[in-house]
Write a protein that holds these residues in place. Sequence first.
Motif, PDB file in Angstrom:
ATOM      1  N   ARG A   1       0.827  -1.206   0.000  1.00  0.00           N
ATOM      2  CA  ARG A   1       0.000   0.000   0.000  1.00  0.00           C
ATOM      3  C   ARG A   1       0.861   1.256   0.000  1.00  0.00           C
ATOM      4  NH1 ARG A   1      -1.927   3.787   3.361  1.00  0.00           N
ATOM      5  NH2 ARG A   1      -0.744   2.978   5.134  1.00  0.00           N
ATOM      6  N   CYS A   2       1.986   1.210   0.686  1.00  0.00           N
ATOM      7  CA  CYS A   2       2.847   2.387   0.830  1.00  0.00           C
ATOM      8  C   CYS A   2       3.906   2.500  -0.257  1.00  0.00           C
ATOM      9  CB  CYS A   2       3.549   2.349   2.194  1.00  0.00           C
ATOM     10  SG  CYS A   2       2.429   2.459   3.613  1.00  0.00           S
ATOM     11  N   THR A   3       4.064   1.476  -1.101  1.00  0.00           N
ATOM     12  CA  THR A   3       5.143   1.492  -2.099  1.00  0.00           C
ATOM     13  C   THR A   3       4.677   1.177  -3.519  1.00  0.00           C
ATOM     14  OG1 THR A   3       5.679  -0.853  -1.806  1.00  0.00           O
ATOM     15  CG2 THR A   3       6.777   0.721  -0.329  1.00  0.00           C
TER      16      THR A   3
ATOM     17  N   SER B   1       8.624   9.970  -2.264  1.00  0.00           N
ATOM     18  CA  SER B   1       8.176   8.633  -2.673  1.00  0.00           C
ATOM     19  C   SER B   1       6.682   8.456  -2.420  1.00  0.00           C
ATOM     20  CB  SER B   1       8.972   7.565  -1.926  1.00  0.00           C
ATOM     21  OG  SER B   1      10.355   7.682  -2.197  1.00  0.00           O
ATOM     22  N   ALA B   2       6.194   8.967  -1.284  1.00  0.00           N
ATOM     23  CA  ALA B   2       4.767   8.854  -0.974  1.00  0.00           C
ATOM     24  C   ALA B   2       3.919   9.576  -2.015  1.00  0.00           C
ATOM     25  CB  ALA B   2       4.489   9.411   0.426  1.00  0.00           C
ATOM     26  N   ASN B   3       4.378  10.735  -2.462  1.00  0.00           N
ATOM     27  CA  ASN B   3       3.643  11.471  -3.496  1.00  0.00           C
ATOM     28  C   ASN B   3       3.549  10.656  -4.787  1.00  0.00           C
ATOM     29  OD1 ASN B   3       3.254  13.637  -1.791  1.00  0.00           O
ATOM     30  ND2 ASN B   3       5.005  14.799  -2.566  1.00  0.00           N
ATOM     31  N   GLU B   4       4.648  10.000  -5.161  1.00  0.00           N
ATOM     32  CA  GLU B   4       4.629   9.184  -6.380  1.00  0.00           C
ATOM     33  C   GLU B   4       3.695   7.991  -6.222  1.00  0.00           C
ATOM     34  OE1 GLU B   4       8.262   8.070  -8.178  1.00  0.00           O
ATOM     35  OE2 GLU B   4       9.102  10.100  -8.208  1.00  0.00           O
ATOM     36  N   VAL B   5       3.708   7.372  -5.033  1.00  0.00           N
ATOM     37  CA  VAL B   5       2.819   6.236  -4.794  1.00  0.00           C
ATOM     38  C   VAL B   5       1.363   6.668  -4.929  1.00  0.00           C
ATOM     39  CG1 VAL B   5       1.999   4.638  -3.014  1.00  0.00           C
ATOM     40  CG2 VAL B   5       4.450   4.960  -3.355  1.00  0.00           C
TER      41      VAL B   5
ATOM     42  N   ALA C   1       6.452   6.182   9.135  1.00  0.00           N
ATOM     43  CA  ALA C   1       7.500   6.326   8.116  1.00  0.00           C
ATOM     44  C   ALA C   1       6.911   6.830   6.802  1.00  0.00           C
ATOM     45  CB  ALA C   1       8.205   4.978   7.901  1.00  0.00           C
ATOM     46  N   TYR C   2       5.725   6.345   6.456  1.00  0.00           N
ATOM     47  CA  TYR C   2       5.080   6.785   5.215  1.00  0.00           C
ATOM     48  C   TYR C   2       4.782   8.282   5.251  1.00  0.00           C
ATOM     49  CZ  TYR C   2       1.663   6.995   1.413  1.00  0.00           C
ATOM     50  OH  TYR C   2       0.983   7.326   0.267  1.00  0.00           O
ATOM     51  N   ARG C   3       4.473   8.788   6.432  1.00  0.00           N
ATOM     52  CA  ARG C   3       4.128  10.207   6.570  1.00  0.00           C
ATOM     53  C   ARG C   3       5.326  11.077   6.930  1.00  0.00           C
ATOM     54  NH1 ARG C   3      -1.241   8.983  10.255  1.00  0.00           N
ATOM     55  NH2 ARG C   3      -2.571   8.163   8.571  1.00  0.00           N
ATOM     56  N   SER C   4       6.511  10.503   6.986  1.00  0.00           N
ATOM     57  CA  SER C   4       7.697  11.252   7.397  1.00  0.00           C
ATOM     58  C   SER C   4       8.194  12.146   6.275  1.00  0.00           C
ATOM     59  CB  SER C   4       8.815  10.287   7.810  1.00  0.00           C
ATOM     60  OG  SER C   4       9.265   9.532   6.688  1.00  0.00           O
TER      61      SER C   4
END
Length: 446
Positions: free
Chosen positions: A287-289, A332-336, A323-326
């Motif tokens: 979900r995060c990657t 990377s989260a924006n791209e995901v 970590a996802y919100r760090s």
Amino acid sequence: MNEIIENRFNSCLYPEQIRAQITVRPEPLIALSDIDSRMAAELLAQALKQIFVPNEFTIAFIQEMAGRAALHSRLLFSSEVNYASRIYDPPESEVVPVCLTGLAGVGKSQTIAALRKVLPAPCDLTCNHYHGSVSLVSHWYASARGKASGKGLLSDFITGGRVPSQINVAQLLIECRRRANRDGVSLVVLEETQHINTGLGAAKVTDILLSMAAIGPPMIFVSNYSLVHKLLRRNSEDKQRLLSDPRIMLPDEPGSADWIAYIDECIRVSNGSIRVGRDELATEIYRCTFGIKRFAVQLLKQAYIECRNAGRQDIALPDITRAYRSAAYTISANEVEQLQTLALSNWKSTTHLDLQCPFELPAAVKSNVVQFARTERQSRVSAKVFDSALTEGERAAKKQLQASIKEEVELVKPSRRPPVAKVTEEEQAKAFFDYIDGGKVSPKPD
């Protein structure tokens, strides 16, 4: 011509042999908790980067490319006469290159490194046309990063990178063909083509790729989606010559055996530093990657920092969420999130071409990814709707339940004693005499 030539590619044509040669399983980490948190996180990331558990696409791709190289080698060494004629009078030929493309970080470079590991090592050939022997090499490899022309890349193969000023591209190409035939080169690999002197137009990139394809052996060029989108805007003849044989490397599908095997290896290498169930961890990391393994390494590294900051030695599920919100994982989260949005939408964006596959994907592949993204979105929507429907009392009870669950995985800080209530002198005296009268005074020692 001889047994060595005939059998040189035999060890890289069968899936199980390929898997055994390219699989990398690093040793489990030891005593991470005894090291500074950020240094330990870096050690964890380095170990995770070394993991290479090939999926079905990688095995099939390597087997196919090694098979093409073997066929070219058999043709080249079909007889001594044919071999000698190709050296003295190299034929003009241009192959349709295989375009290996995919999202950045999906594992294209690791796949090429695995292919090069499988291809046969150099061997000596004795022939009537030589005094002594010539060393045969299975493939030529070049990186296009920083190269400004096809002449510069061709020079890498015959002059070690020194660009001769007295030879033009046509003469250099003839020499490359002659040298490739003499040395038994059966595959040409060009990597990082999207980095061909950043800023050069698609016309220059096309010229470089066509120069490489004109050497003669089967060719692979590796590129991200961004360059392929540029090439698709070229004329029809260029697109037909460069993009007619693509191989699209996609992230592992959610819940697939390949993805679960990768997660299992991450857990094993961490050696107890990850305390989350395998299935739950596989779902959360995907979900995060979006299944991109470069992102998975970044996420687990940051999750380890989060768990150490919380006073623990092993990663729990809330650490992955934090970590996802760090800040370190923001890009990377924006791209995901963009990838998830693109997977759910039926239209193609014009602003994120680097995240969109330029070729039509099989319906089954798209449906699996879309189903995972829809399920994830639906679960978040359902949780939001459920929370908004709660009464004030139910919401307070839910918060209390969540707090009690959180205490099981987070360090519980010692609570402060409540302050002593202020009392008057009369109340203090009364409490003292009540205590004496109750017989609670310890007897005097003998």
